[in-house]
Write a protein that holds these residues in place. Structure first.
Motif, PDB file in Angstrom:
ATOM      1  N   VAL A  21      -2.518 -19.552  -2.882  1.00 35.44           N
ATOM      2  CA  VAL A  21      -3.583 -18.586  -2.606  1.00 35.44           C
ATOM      3  C   VAL A  21      -3.388 -17.975  -1.225  1.00 35.44           C
ATOM      4  CG1 VAL A  21      -6.062 -18.303  -2.250  1.00 35.44           C
ATOM      5  CG2 VAL A  21      -5.225 -19.710  -4.149  1.00 35.44           C
ATOM      6  N   ALA A  22      -3.027 -18.786  -0.250  1.00 33.57           N
ATOM      7  CA  ALA A  22      -2.835 -18.287   1.116  1.00 33.57           C
ATOM      8  C   ALA A  22      -1.690 -17.285   1.200  1.00 33.57           C
ATOM      9  CB  ALA A  22      -2.575 -19.454   2.065  1.00 33.57           C
ATOM     10  N   ALA A  23      -0.759 -17.351   0.249  1.00 32.93           N
ATOM     11  CA  ALA A  23       0.409 -16.462   0.281  1.00 32.93           C
ATOM     12  C   ALA A  23       0.155 -15.116  -0.385  1.00 32.93           C
ATOM     13  CB  ALA A  23       1.590 -17.150  -0.402  1.00 32.93           C
ATOM     14  N   PHE A  24      -1.016 -14.925  -1.025  1.00 29.02           N
ATOM     15  CA  PHE A  24      -1.295 -13.638  -1.643  1.00 29.02           C
ATOM     16  C   PHE A  24      -1.381 -12.561  -0.562  1.00 29.02           C
ATOM     17  CE2 PHE A  24      -2.161 -15.988  -5.409  1.00 29.02           C
ATOM     18  CZ  PHE A  24      -2.141 -15.080  -6.468  1.00 29.02           C
ATOM     19  N   PRO A  25      -0.765 -11.395  -0.803  1.00 27.05           N
ATOM     20  CA  PRO A  25      -0.816 -10.306   0.197  1.00 27.05           C
ATOM     21  C   PRO A  25      -2.186  -9.648   0.213  1.00 27.05           C
ATOM     22  CG  PRO A  25       0.306  -9.555  -1.781  1.00 27.05           C
ATOM     23  CD  PRO A  25       0.025 -11.025  -1.997  1.00 27.05           C
ATOM     24  N   PRO A  26      -2.451  -8.761   1.176  1.00 25.01           N
ATOM     25  CA  PRO A  26      -3.754  -8.090   1.253  1.00 25.01           C
ATOM     26  C   PRO A  26      -4.064  -7.224   0.037  1.00 25.01           C
ATOM     27  CG  PRO A  26      -2.553  -7.868   3.312  1.00 25.01           C
ATOM     28  CD  PRO A  26      -1.595  -8.452   2.331  1.00 25.01           C
TER      29      PRO A  26
END
Length: 307
Positions: free
Chosen positions: A36-41
């Motif tokens: 989840v933390a790696a999802f881009p903006p």
């Protein structure tokens, strides 16, 4: 202790162990925190393309909406099936009645794991088994676009299912069998066009959800991918769109998706009307890629009874 007492204790222990196993196996499983933390903006402009590819308006806009109204997403579309009546929810940017208060983790878990922000399974009438194949970029892009759409107050009616289908926890067992992010078919030597079409059809476009027959649990028979199926509603059938069932050329398929006209000058009808409206909003290269993929998939006999 008498034999009857021992048997009763053994039965109770077995029942307890079975209940614990069921509870563990059916638990909603979310994406790892690091994923989840790696999802881009997310890019809202790119997200609009995925919005149309995914057919979001077909279920989540008010029934019968046209034009700009298709970007208002209060839900309410009903899908009456043998399992019960599913009703699409409000996914507008409203902070209470829609998804306006969600973060990317909430959205990604809904799209790719079928899990709500409060930790419940979604029913697979929401086609997360297909959306699980979407890239993190496109999930984030779609979320960014949805946040630009107007908030709409009011919640749709709840889904109405009978027993045992109303036991959401049981969906966890169904997911163990049916939730797989891997590509459905393998196409040796596939061109870039075919691979793009595969992504659009198997992922956001979720074409197999209607065009593939289902087993008694409602899972897709992927060995008969896109072979056509009995319609979820009514008594009709959804056509076979493999090369064994659809003789159109790739250019004819692409033109149909753009215009709604078949090669014999008939027009799109039924549930496909909304789908074609969505496909017409895509770039021409996407429609061409979908057509290329449909010509490359394995052919199958019709996946529905002879009429």
């Amino acid at each position: 202790m008498r034999l009857a007492g021992k048997l009763a204790i053994a039965a109770a222990v077995l029942a307890g162990a079975s209940a614990l196993a069921f509870w563990w196996l059916t638990a909603p499983r979310v994406l790892p925190a690091e994923d989840v933390a790696a999802f881009p903006p997310g890019d809202a402009a790119e997200g609009e393309r995925i919005f149309w590819a995914g057919g979001c308006a077909s279920c989540h806009a008010s029934p019968g909406s046209e034009g700009e109204a298709r970007l208002s997403l209060p839900g309410g579309v009903r899908l009456a099936t043998g399992f019960g009546t599913f009703i699409a929810p409000n996914i507008s940017s409203h902070p209470v009645d829609g998804i306006g208060a969600w973060d990317i983790g909430d959205f990604a878990n809904a799209m790719q794991r079928g899990v709500s922000p409060d930790g419940r399974h979604y029913y697979p009438a929401f086609p997360y088994t297909s959306y699980a194949r979407m890239t993190p970029d496109d999930v984030a892009n779609l979320f960014a676009f949805l946040k630009t759409l107007p908030p709409v107050a009011g919640q749709a009616e709840p889904t109405r299912l009978g027993f045992p289908f109303n036991i959401r926890r049981g969906i966890g067992l169904w997911k163990l069998v049916n939730l797989d992010p891997a590509p459905v078919v393998s196409i040796e030597g596939a061109s870039a066009d075919v691979l793009l079409g595969q992504y659009l059809v198997e992922g956001p476009g979720h074409c197999g959800e209607c065009h593939t027959p289902r087993d008694v649990s409602g899972g897709l028979k992927t060995g008969e991918w896109l072979a056509g199926a009995v319609a979820a509603e009514g008594e009709g059938v959804v056509p076979n769109i493999t090369p064994q069932g659809l003789s159109w050329s790739a250019s004819e398929i692409a033109y149909y998706l753009e215009s709604g006209f078949t090669p014999d000058f008939d027009t799109v009808g039924g549930a496909m009307v909304d789908v074609q409206k969505n496909m017409a909003m895509l770039p021409a290269e996407d429609r061409a890629a979908i057509a290329a993929y449909l010509k490359a998939v394995p052919g199958h006999p019709n996946g529905f009874p002879a009429r």
